[in-house]
Design a protein around this motif. Structure first.
Motif, mmCIF file in Angstrom:
data_model
loop_
_atom_site.group_PDB
_atom_site.id
_atom_site.type_symbol
_atom_site.label_atom_id
_atom_site.label_comp_id
_atom_site.label_asym_id
_atom_site.label_seq_id
_atom_site.Cartn_x
_atom_site.Cartn_y
_atom_site.Cartn_z
ATOM 1 N N VAL A 1 0.408 -1.149 0.020
ATOM 2 C CA VAL A 1 0.098 -0.102 0.005
ATOM 3 C C VAL A 1 1.104 1.050 0.245
ATOM 4 O O VAL A 1 2.214 1.418 0.955
ATOM 5 C CB VAL A 1 -0.782 0.208 1.119
ATOM 6 C CG1 VAL A 1 -1.943 -1.045 1.064
ATOM 7 C CG2 VAL A 1 0.085 -0.169 2.262
ATOM 8 N N THR A 2 0.498 2.160 -0.775
ATOM 9 C CA THR A 2 1.386 3.180 0.089
ATOM 10 C C THR A 2 0.990 4.487 0.850
ATOM 11 O O THR A 2 0.411 3.635 1.464
ATOM 12 C CB THR A 2 0.656 4.450 -1.606
ATOM 13 O OG1 THR A 2 -0.755 4.836 -1.313
ATOM 14 C CG2 THR A 2 0.166 4.177 -2.617
ATOM 15 N N PRO A 3 2.160 4.681 1.354
ATOM 16 C CA PRO A 3 2.194 5.267 3.003
ATOM 17 C C PRO A 3 1.310 5.713 3.418
ATOM 18 O O PRO A 3 0.269 7.243 2.894
ATOM 19 C CB PRO A 3 3.689 6.123 2.332
ATOM 20 C CG PRO A 3 3.978 6.519 0.867
ATOM 21 C CD PRO A 3 3.446 5.464 0.624
ATOM 22 N N ALA A 4 1.334 6.140 4.500
ATOM 23 C CA ALA A 4 0.350 6.678 5.406
ATOM 24 C C ALA A 4 0.398 8.054 5.385
ATOM 25 O O ALA A 4 1.801 8.968 4.594
ATOM 26 C CB ALA A 4 0.359 6.805 6.804
ATOM 27 N N PRO A 5 -0.545 8.919 5.222
ATOM 28 C CA PRO A 5 -2.412 8.582 5.500
ATOM 29 C C PRO A 5 -2.914 8.018 4.357
ATOM 30 O O PRO A 5 -3.944 7.675 5.017
ATOM 31 C CB PRO A 5 -2.544 9.405 5.918
ATOM 32 C CG PRO A 5 -2.235 10.377 4.641
ATOM 33 C CD PRO A 5 -1.036 10.325 4.484
ATOM 34 N N GLN A 6 -2.162 7.993 3.465
ATOM 35 C CA GLN A 6 -3.040 7.214 2.071
ATOM 36 C C GLN A 6 -3.305 5.767 2.008
ATOM 37 O O GLN A 6 -4.597 5.087 2.102
ATOM 38 C CB GLN A 6 -2.812 7.530 0.739
ATOM 39 C CG GLN A 6 -2.588 8.768 0.807
ATOM 40 C CD GLN A 6 -4.051 9.712 0.483
ATOM 41 O OE1 GLN A 6 -5.008 9.225 0.082
ATOM 42 N NE2 GLN A 6 -3.911 11.250 0.784
ATOM 43 N N LEU A 7 -2.589 4.910 2.591
ATOM 44 C CA LEU A 7 -2.600 3.426 2.806
ATOM 45 C C LEU A 7 -3.520 3.173 0.856
ATOM 46 O O LEU A 7 -4.282 2.236 1.505
ATOM 47 C CB LEU A 7 -3.136 2.921 3.701
ATOM 48 C CG LEU A 7 -2.329 3.884 4.518
ATOM 49 C CD1 LEU A 7 -3.233 2.936 6.191
ATOM 50 C CD2 LEU A 7 -0.766 3.558 4.712
#
Length: 402
Positions: A66-72
């Motif tokens: 998953v892409t980095p926080a906060p998007q995930l």
């Protein structure tokens, strides 16, 4: 060629150069807003594509990250899309942002030209074609589904351009059907065009589109077999990977039904299946009739709306098809009634109608807030249903009257 004709062409070239500048200035505030906001909020879908390509370069599982926080955000597209996204991974993040944003406007320009060709090729408007095109580009850019293309770095307008070009190009230099097959392999929902080609008996185009989609779907099994298996036998079966299906941005029929909070999930599925069957029958029948009447543009607009309404999940940016719908309503621009209707549709999809519904619900006015708020919250999806009726029933009658 006479010297007078040469001067006319030269003036046209200067006009087109000015048009590029005018459009660039007009869309600059939108581009500046979304390319200068906080990095973790910037072009988040482009980040998904690019990271998917990077996973392949690193030899890591595409559908596990998953892409980095906060998007995930996970990669939700077929594996051929990840293979194509390797090109984005080779670029720096800053370069990819500008290249992709420029690509969005190139795809929009192709879509606008092919969609509004009846107006732009009118003999009486020939001298003003560059300026009419510039106006249409700016008007379409500020439609909410197109603004969201820039905001999220989405691929939808490119898929619209591919399918539209495949269906309406007069003398394509590619095998007709190939672009529909490519779009279908990249994001599945353009597969509704296979149904359209089937019901309109465009057999050669149908077989080419099916062949291209099949080859591009099977190719990853030979190149990245584990990722291909992960998508088709696991990731594809989990609709929640796409995001919260009940979110306001899901304006498909299923999304609207989920927000009604029906008591049992099976009841939602049953109602959804019935409505999808009815809308699909009505929409594809209308597309077939439009095609038989020689109105391919309206047929394409209807099929594009089917891609949004019949899909289990269709975010607001999937409604990029509204550009084609507007052009189908406008026609050759001679009927003032059709122009007024098109202006109303344009305005409706410029303002954030679904979010007004959310605000209305939050007011909690007894007996009004929730019911009316739900209707407004589903505004873009309900609007798409209304557009299907308009293109199938109202437009042919209006054409006969005019």
């Amino acid at each position: 060629m006479t010297s007078g004709e040469v001067r006319v062409i030269r003036r046209q070239w200067w006009a087109w150069a000015v048009v590029v500048l005018v459009v660039a200035v007009a869309v600059a505030p939108l581009v500046d807003t979304w390319l200068t906001n906080p990095d973790d909020q910037r072009l988040v879908d482009l980040d998904v594509y690019r990271t998917g390509g990077q996973m392949l370069l690193d030899g890591r599982p595409v559908y596990d990250y998953v892409t980095p926080a906060p998007q995930l955000l996970p990669f939700t597209y077929p594996p051929i899309a990840a293979m194509l996204a390797v090109v984005l991974a080779w670029m720096s993040w800053e370069t990819a942002q500008w290249v992709w944003t420029a690509g969005i406007f190139v795809a929009l320009a192709v879509t606008v030209w092919l969609s509004f060709r009846q107006v732009l090729e009118r003999e009486s408007l020939r001298r003003y074609v560059p300026w009419a095109f510039a106006l249409l580009m700016v008007l379409c850019t500020y439609l909410m589904p197109i603004r969201d293309q820039v905001r999220f770095g989405q691929v939808d307008i490119l898929l619209v351009a591919l399918c539209l070009a495949d269906c309406v190009a007069r003398r394509p230099w590619w095998p007709r059907g190939f672009l529909v097959g490519l779009a279908t392999a990249v994001k599945l929902t353009p597969g509704v065009f296979l149904i359209y080609l089937l019901v309109t008996r465009q057999w050669r185009t149908f077989f080419m589109a099916s062949f291209a989609a099949a080859v591009l779907t099977l190719l990853p099994f030979a190149v990245i077999p584990q990722d291909a298996a992960d998508f088709w036998f696991s990731a594809l079966l989990d609709p929640e990977r796409l995001g919260a299906n009940a979110a306001t941005t899901n304006q498909s029929i299923r999304g609207m039904l989920i927000r009604l909070y029906l008591p049992q999930e099976w009841l939602t599925l049953l109602v959804w299946a019935v409505i999808v069957a009815v809308v699909g029958w009505f929409g594809f029948r209308g597309a077939r009739e439009a095609y038989k009447a020689g109105d391919t543009l309206t047929a394409v607009a209807l099929v594009g709306l089917m891609a949004v309404l019949l899909s289990p999940v269709a975010w607001i940016h999937h409604l990029a098809w509204v550009v084609v719908v507007l052009a189908a309503i406008v026609g050759d621009g001679r009927d003032p009634v059709r122009l007024r209707v098109a202006a109303g549709v344009w305005l409706f999809y410029v303002v954030p109608v679904p979010w007004w519904g959310v605000s209305l619900i939050s007011l909690k006015i007894p007996g009004v807030s929730v019911v009316l708020g739900k209707i407004v919250q589903n505004g873009f999806g309900l609007g798409a249903l209304a557009l299907v009726w308009l293109l199938v029933s109202w437009l042919p009658k209006r054409r006969r009257i005019a």
